[in-house]
Scaffold this motif. Sequence first.
Motif, mmCIF file in Angstrom:
data_model
loop_
_atom_site.group_PDB
_atom_site.id
_atom_site.type_symbol
_atom_site.label_atom_id
_atom_site.label_comp_id
_atom_site.label_asym_id
_atom_site.label_seq_id
_atom_site.Cartn_x
_atom_site.Cartn_y
_atom_site.Cartn_z
ATOM 1 N N TYR A 1 29.236 22.701 45.424
ATOM 2 C CA TYR A 1 29.462 24.148 45.522
ATOM 3 C C TYR A 1 29.881 24.515 46.933
ATOM 4 N N TYR B 1 29.674 28.086 49.234
ATOM 5 C CA TYR B 1 29.201 29.458 49.357
ATOM 6 C C TYR B 1 29.624 30.013 50.712
ATOM 7 N N GLN C 1 28.066 33.088 53.402
ATOM 8 C CA GLN C 1 26.907 33.948 53.641
ATOM 9 C C GLN C 1 27.254 34.954 54.715
ATOM 10 N N LEU D 1 24.071 34.823 49.699
ATOM 11 C CA LEU D 1 25.013 33.734 49.454
ATOM 12 C C LEU D 1 25.902 34.093 48.273
ATOM 13 N N ARG D 2 27.195 33.950 48.462
ATOM 14 C CA ARG D 2 28.122 34.228 47.369
ATOM 15 C C ARG D 2 28.947 32.989 47.084
ATOM 16 N N LEU D 3 29.063 32.650 45.806
ATOM 17 C CA LEU D 3 29.746 31.432 45.387
ATOM 18 C C LEU D 3 31.258 31.610 45.466
#
Lengths: 108, 112
Positions: free
Chosen positions: B33, B35, B37, B43-45
């Motif tokens: 993944y 992310y 921040q 945290l956003r993917l």
Amino acid sequence: QKEVEQNSGPLSVPEGAIASLNCTYSDRGSQSFFWYRQYSGKSPELIMFIYSNGDKEDGRFTAQLNKASQYVSLLIRDSQPSDSATYLCAVRVGDMRFGAGTRLTVKP
Amino acid sequence: NAGVTQTPKFQVLKTGQSMTLQCAQDMNHNSMYWYRQDPGMGLRLIYYSASEGTTDKGEVPNGYNVSRLNKREFSLRLESAAPSQTSVYFCASRGVPGETQYFGPGTRLLVL
């Protein structure tokens, strides 16, 4: 409405007290729930995960899950200054979705 | 085991420049993944890869591309950096479904 909501804090507790951190989530299909701790300038590290309604204890930490209320919490007993950090709640429904975190300060 | 490693640790770019953030894991995990921040946003993917050879968009994919080079490595590319991409970028990996994710140390990116 954010998918995962946390009070940003800061939450301040005296050393030895119980710190209570709360998280709500919007998707009823959420399957698993995680608490991460993040020290300033560092990466998140897993503290606990919980899948079923009720309480789960690990040392000084207790995670509580109430799926009907879409609520998950983390209790830290006998808080120590080393517990001062930002605590991230994360919910898995397909992808992992994170809350913005609650900053906890434990004062000696 | 080094776990999840990321390079570089810090980077300053000018608007319009391109760069690639590298991530590698030695835990034989299938899923990886990326992310970002940002303060107050959590945290956003950006993108994820469920297995070698597959990639999928996350919550905030615009302005980024990814490559799953092999099972160990997952890179994130900014083709034309913008100030809005100033952030801390974390790579993570996960083994079997249901398990937690393990995070790398992060890359701090400043776009001027």
